[in-house]
Design a protein around this motif. Structure first.
Motif, PDB file in Angstrom:
ATOM      1  N   ARG A   1      92.887  20.186  -0.229  1.00 60.51           N
ATOM      2  CA  ARG A   1      91.714  20.914   0.220  1.00 60.51           C
ATOM      3  C   ARG A   1      92.131  22.195   0.938  1.00 60.51           C
ATOM      4  O   ARG A   1      93.051  22.190   1.759  1.00 60.51           O
ATOM      5  CB  ARG A   1      90.883  20.047   1.169  1.00 60.51           C
ATOM      6  CG  ARG A   1      90.206  18.865   0.485  1.00 60.51           C
ATOM      7  CD  ARG A   1      88.981  19.311  -0.305  1.00 60.51           C
ATOM      8  NE  ARG A   1      87.896  19.669   0.609  1.00 60.51           N
ATOM      9  CZ  ARG A   1      87.018  20.623   0.382  1.00 60.51           C
ATOM     10  NH1 ARG A   1      87.099  21.349  -0.702  1.00 60.51           N
ATOM     11  NH2 ARG A   1      86.044  20.864   1.247  1.00 60.51           N
ATOM     12  N   PRO A   2      91.469  23.314   0.661  1.00 65.51           N
ATOM     13  CA  PRO A   2      91.759  24.537   1.414  1.00 65.51           C
ATOM     14  C   PRO A   2      91.478  24.318   2.903  1.00 65.51           C
ATOM     15  O   PRO A   2      90.542  23.600   3.276  1.00 65.51           O
ATOM     16  CB  PRO A   2      90.769  25.549   0.826  1.00 65.51           C
ATOM     17  CG  PRO A   2      90.439  25.020  -0.532  1.00 65.51           C
ATOM     18  CD  PRO A   2      90.454  23.525  -0.383  1.00 65.51           C
TER      19      PRO A   2
ATOM     20  N   ALA B   1      79.298  21.888   0.696  1.00 63.71           N
ATOM     21  CA  ALA B   1      79.508  20.831   1.676  1.00 63.71           C
ATOM     22  C   ALA B   1      80.431  19.750   1.128  1.00 63.71           C
ATOM     23  O   ALA B   1      81.206  19.132   1.865  1.00 63.71           O
ATOM     24  CB  ALA B   1      78.163  20.205   2.074  1.00 63.71           C
ATOM     25  N   ASP B   2      80.355  19.509  -0.184  1.00 61.55           N
ATOM     26  CA  ASP B   2      81.167  18.474  -0.809  1.00 61.55           C
ATOM     27  C   ASP B   2      82.564  19.002  -1.139  1.00 61.55           C
ATOM     28  O   ASP B   2      82.748  20.208  -1.332  1.00 61.55           O
ATOM     29  CB  ASP B   2      80.499  17.975  -2.094  1.00 61.55           C
ATOM     30  CG  ASP B   2      79.124  17.382  -1.829  1.00 61.55           C
ATOM     31  OD1 ASP B   2      78.945  16.796  -0.739  1.00 61.55           O
ATOM     32  OD2 ASP B   2      78.249  17.501  -2.702  1.00 61.55           O
ATOM     33  N   PRO B   3      83.553  18.112  -1.258  1.00 59.78           N
ATOM     34  CA  PRO B   3      84.914  18.545  -1.608  1.00 59.78           C
ATOM     35  C   PRO B   3      85.039  18.803  -3.109  1.00 59.78           C
ATOM     36  O   PRO B   3      85.595  18.002  -3.864  1.00 59.78           O
ATOM     37  CB  PRO B   3      85.780  17.365  -1.161  1.00 59.78           C
ATOM     38  CG  PRO B   3      84.877  16.173  -1.283  1.00 59.78           C
ATOM     39  CD  PRO B   3      83.495  16.664  -0.930  1.00 59.78           C
ATOM     40  N   VAL B   4      84.523  19.936  -3.549  1.00 61.93           N
ATOM     41  CA  VAL B   4      84.551  20.267  -4.974  1.00 61.93           C
ATOM     42  C   VAL B   4      85.511  21.418  -5.275  1.00 61.93           C
ATOM     43  O   VAL B   4      85.679  21.785  -6.429  1.00 61.93           O
ATOM     44  CB  VAL B   4      83.140  20.620  -5.503  1.00 61.93           C
ATOM     45  CG1 VAL B   4      82.237  19.402  -5.453  1.00 61.93           C
ATOM     46  CG2 VAL B   4      82.532  21.784  -4.725  1.00 61.93           C
ATOM     47  N   VAL B   5      86.135  21.969  -4.252  1.00 60.74           N
ATOM     48  CA  VAL B   5      87.085  23.075  -4.423  1.00 60.74           C
ATOM     49  C   VAL B   5      88.451  22.627  -3.907  1.00 60.74           C
ATOM     50  O   VAL B   5      88.556  22.119  -2.786  1.00 60.74           O
ATOM     51  CB  VAL B   5      86.629  24.339  -3.668  1.00 60.74           C
ATOM     52  CG1 VAL B   5      87.653  25.462  -3.840  1.00 60.74           C
ATOM     53  CG2 VAL B   5      85.256  24.784  -4.142  1.00 60.74           C
ATOM     54  N   TRP B   6      89.468  22.835  -4.728  1.00 59.40           N
ATOM     55  CA  TRP B   6      90.808  22.383  -4.391  1.00 59.40           C
ATOM     56  C   TRP B   6      91.833  23.478  -4.692  1.00 59.40           C
ATOM     57  O   TRP B   6      91.727  24.171  -5.694  1.00 59.40           O
ATOM     58  CB  TRP B   6      91.172  21.143  -5.211  1.00 59.40           C
ATOM     59  CG  TRP B   6      90.258  19.975  -4.989  1.00 59.40           C
ATOM     60  CD1 TRP B   6      89.050  19.756  -5.589  1.00 59.40           C
ATOM     61  CD2 TRP B   6      90.467  18.893  -4.093  1.00 59.40           C
ATOM     62  NE1 TRP B   6      88.498  18.589  -5.127  1.00 59.40           N
ATOM     63  CE2 TRP B   6      89.345  18.033  -4.207  1.00 59.40           C
ATOM     64  CE3 TRP B   6      91.495  18.553  -3.213  1.00 59.40           C
ATOM     65  CZ2 TRP B   6      89.221  16.868  -3.461  1.00 59.40           C
ATOM     66  CZ3 TRP B   6      91.387  17.383  -2.471  1.00 59.40           C
ATOM     67  CH2 TRP B   6      90.260  16.554  -2.601  1.00 59.40           C
TER      68      TRP B   6
ATOM     69  N   ARG C   1      94.914  31.851  -2.442  1.00 57.38           N
ATOM     70  CA  ARG C   1      94.468  31.161  -1.223  1.00 57.38           C
ATOM     71  C   ARG C   1      93.190  31.740  -0.625  1.00 57.38           C
ATOM     72  O   ARG C   1      92.300  30.981  -0.220  1.00 57.38           O
ATOM     73  CB  ARG C   1      95.607  31.150  -0.191  1.00 57.38           C
ATOM     74  CG  ARG C   1      96.703  30.164  -0.546  1.00 57.38           C
ATOM     75  CD  ARG C   1      97.896  30.233   0.378  1.00 57.38           C
ATOM     76  NE  ARG C   1      98.952  29.325  -0.054  1.00 57.38           N
ATOM     77  CZ  ARG C   1     100.215  29.409   0.336  1.00 57.38           C
ATOM     78  NH1 ARG C   1     100.570  30.378   1.178  1.00 57.38           N
ATOM     79  NH2 ARG C   1     101.119  28.556  -0.107  1.00 57.38           N
ATOM     80  N   PRO C   2      93.032  33.060  -0.548  1.00 58.09           N
ATOM     81  CA  PRO C   2      91.755  33.587  -0.032  1.00 58.09           C
ATOM     82  C   PRO C   2      90.561  33.190  -0.893  1.00 58.09           C
ATOM     83  O   PRO C   2      89.479  32.902  -0.368  1.00 58.09           O
ATOM     84  CB  PRO C   2      91.970  35.107  -0.039  1.00 58.09           C
ATOM     85  CG  PRO C   2      93.439  35.288   0.010  1.00 58.09           C
ATOM     86  CD  PRO C   2      94.010  34.152  -0.786  1.00 58.09           C
ATOM     87  N   ILE C   3      90.749  33.155  -2.220  1.00 55.21           N
ATOM     88  CA  ILE C   3      89.661  32.745  -3.114  1.00 55.21           C
ATOM     89  C   ILE C   3      89.307  31.286  -2.865  1.00 55.21           C
ATOM     90  O   ILE C   3      88.124  30.920  -2.750  1.00 55.21           O
ATOM     91  CB  ILE C   3      90.064  32.950  -4.589  1.00 55.21           C
ATOM     92  CG1 ILE C   3      90.254  34.436  -4.896  1.00 55.21           C
ATOM     93  CG2 ILE C   3      89.049  32.315  -5.530  1.00 55.21           C
ATOM     94  CD1 ILE C   3      88.992  35.245  -4.921  1.00 55.21           C
ATOM     95  N   ALA C   4      90.321  30.431  -2.771  1.00 55.84           N
ATOM     96  CA  ALA C   4      90.072  29.006  -2.553  1.00 55.84           C
ATOM     97  C   ALA C   4      89.351  28.775  -1.227  1.00 55.84           C
ATOM     98  O   ALA C   4      88.403  27.980  -1.148  1.00 55.84           O
ATOM     99  CB  ALA C   4      91.392  28.235  -2.578  1.00 55.84           C
TER     100      ALA C   4
ATOM    101  N   CYS D   1      94.855  27.936  -8.309  1.00 49.50           N
ATOM    102  CA  CYS D   1      96.304  27.847  -8.171  1.00 49.50           C
ATOM    103  C   CYS D   1      96.764  28.645  -6.952  1.00 49.50           C
ATOM    104  O   CYS D   1      96.459  29.835  -6.825  1.00 49.50           O
ATOM    105  CB  CYS D   1      96.992  28.366  -9.430  1.00 49.50           C
ATOM    106  SG  CYS D   1      98.796  28.215  -9.349  1.00 49.50           S
ATOM    107  N   THR D   2      97.496  27.960  -6.056  1.00 49.21           N
ATOM    108  CA  THR D   2      98.019  28.607  -4.851  1.00 49.21           C
ATOM    109  C   THR D   2      99.507  28.314  -4.662  1.00 49.21           C
ATOM    110  O   THR D   2     100.023  28.440  -3.554  1.00 49.21           O
ATOM    111  CB  THR D   2      97.249  28.127  -3.601  1.00 49.21           C
ATOM    112  OG1 THR D   2      97.432  26.709  -3.449  1.00 49.21           O
ATOM    113  CG2 THR D   2      95.766  28.432  -3.717  1.00 49.21           C
ATOM    114  N   ASN D   3     100.182  27.925  -5.730  1.00 46.23           N
ATOM    115  CA  ASN D   3     101.558  27.457  -5.620  1.00 46.23           C
ATOM    116  C   ASN D   3     102.552  28.612  -5.472  1.00 46.23           C
ATOM    117  O   ASN D   3     103.086  29.124  -6.448  1.00 46.23           O
ATOM    118  CB  ASN D   3     101.915  26.613  -6.849  1.00 46.23           C
ATOM    119  CG  ASN D   3     103.210  25.827  -6.656  1.00 46.23           C
ATOM    120  OD1 ASN D   3     103.883  25.975  -5.646  1.00 46.23           O
ATOM    121  ND2 ASN D   3     103.540  25.001  -7.623  1.00 46.23           N
ATOM    122  N   GLY D   4     102.804  29.000  -4.227  1.00 48.44           N
ATOM    123  CA  GLY D   4     103.726  30.091  -3.961  1.00 48.44           C
ATOM    124  C   GLY D   4     105.160  29.791  -4.322  1.00 48.44           C
ATOM    125  O   GLY D   4     105.958  30.706  -4.531  1.00 48.44           O
TER     126      GLY D   4
END
Length: 285
Positions: free
Chosen positions: A66-67, A148-153, A137-140, A123-126
């Motif tokens: 989760r971001p 409200a729900d955990p729908v973004v990862w 990461r800023p987009i995420a 994708c945030t895999n540096g």
């Protein structure tokens, strides 16, 4: 200014989605390596078992988190299993207490797991490419704040970091590149409404590149329609797209060579190509 792989923007997006028919997304808050099995996520024997399990099921393994995550131990981890094949699209969520439980998930039982709505993976895999970390990461973070729900990862490497920020919407596997925050929200909102947004669309992961490009062209022509209403086929450069209502389109899709460029930051330039669609014609039905 440092030149990065995402600085090259002349490569057309349609036709560039990573080709995968299914996904195994494993919640993990610890540090990631270059790929899911190169870090400290799994004990060696567990990692080997998870990798064999995924390969036997035709699933691409991604680590997700989760971001803005809080550090600490989770009692149970979420595992999402997606089928992105047109006509078979599904997303199920399981929870496990230990990663060693993953190879035992009852995927053959259609009633097993909890049916889940669309989720967005950024994708945030540096460790794999700095562009994904800096731009993803800023987009995420901004996208996660809209729900409200955990729908973004955040997720590990998906392929195509030169198109960062990169977004995948599951279960259908529609993949986006060079997206803005507004486009990312549009893509997820569309999926939650049962249709597919086309801004930044690279293609559907479960079909070949030329067919991805053709499907994007027809979606841009039609406007928002469902993920599974279109079917694609090809015979060399000739590609067809057919709607479930009987309409069809034919076109030519050809790969055009582009000047060499970095496919990943710090790598030597290598050949590139774009998928060019021409001669799109309706069949009159």
């Amino acid at each position: 200014m440092t030149e990065r792989c995402s600085s090259f923007t002349d490569e057309l997006l349609p036709g560039t989605a990573t080709t995968e028919t299914g996904w195994l997304c494993i919640e993990n808050e610890s540090g990631w390596g270059r790929d899911p099995f190169s870090g400290e996520t799994f004990a060696p024997e567990v990692g080997e078992a998870v990798e064999r399990f995924a390969e036997s099921r035709g699933l691409r393994v991604l680590l997700i988190r989760r971001p803005g995550r809080a550090a600490g131990f989770r009692r149970r981890m979420r595992v999402f299993v997606a089928n992105s094949v047109p006509g078979e699209t599904s997303l199920r969520m399981f929870t496990v207490a230990d990663y060693a439980d993953i190879p035992g998930l009852p995927l053959d039982d259609p009633g097993a797991g909890e049916t889940a709505g669309p989720i967005a993976l950024v994708c945030t895999n540096g460790k794999r490419d700095v562009c994904c970390a800096l731009l993803g990461r800023p987009i995420a973070a901004s996208l996660a704040g809209c729900y409200a729900d955990p729908v973004v990862w955040e997720c590990s490497h998906t392929g195509g970091h030169r198109f960062a920020p990169v977004l995948i919407v599951l279960p259908a596997g529609h993949t986006y590149g060079r997206i803005t925050g507004a486009q990312a929200k549009e893509a997820l909102d569309a999926a939650r409404s049962g249709v597919v947004a086309t801004a930044g669309l690279r293609g559907r992961s479960s079909i070949p590149p030329a067919e991805q490009a053709a499907e994007v062209a027809v979606r841009e022509l039609l406007g928002p329609v469902g993920p599974d209403v279109l079917r694609t086929g090809s015979d060399g450069a000739a590609v067809t797209v057919r709607h479930e209502d009987g309409r069809g389109w034919a076109m030519t899709v050809i790969a055009e060579d582009l000047p060499p460029r970095m496919m990943s930051c710090g790598k030597k330039p290598s050949p590139a190509r774009s998928w060019r669609v021409s001669g799109l014609q309706a069949d009159g039905n």
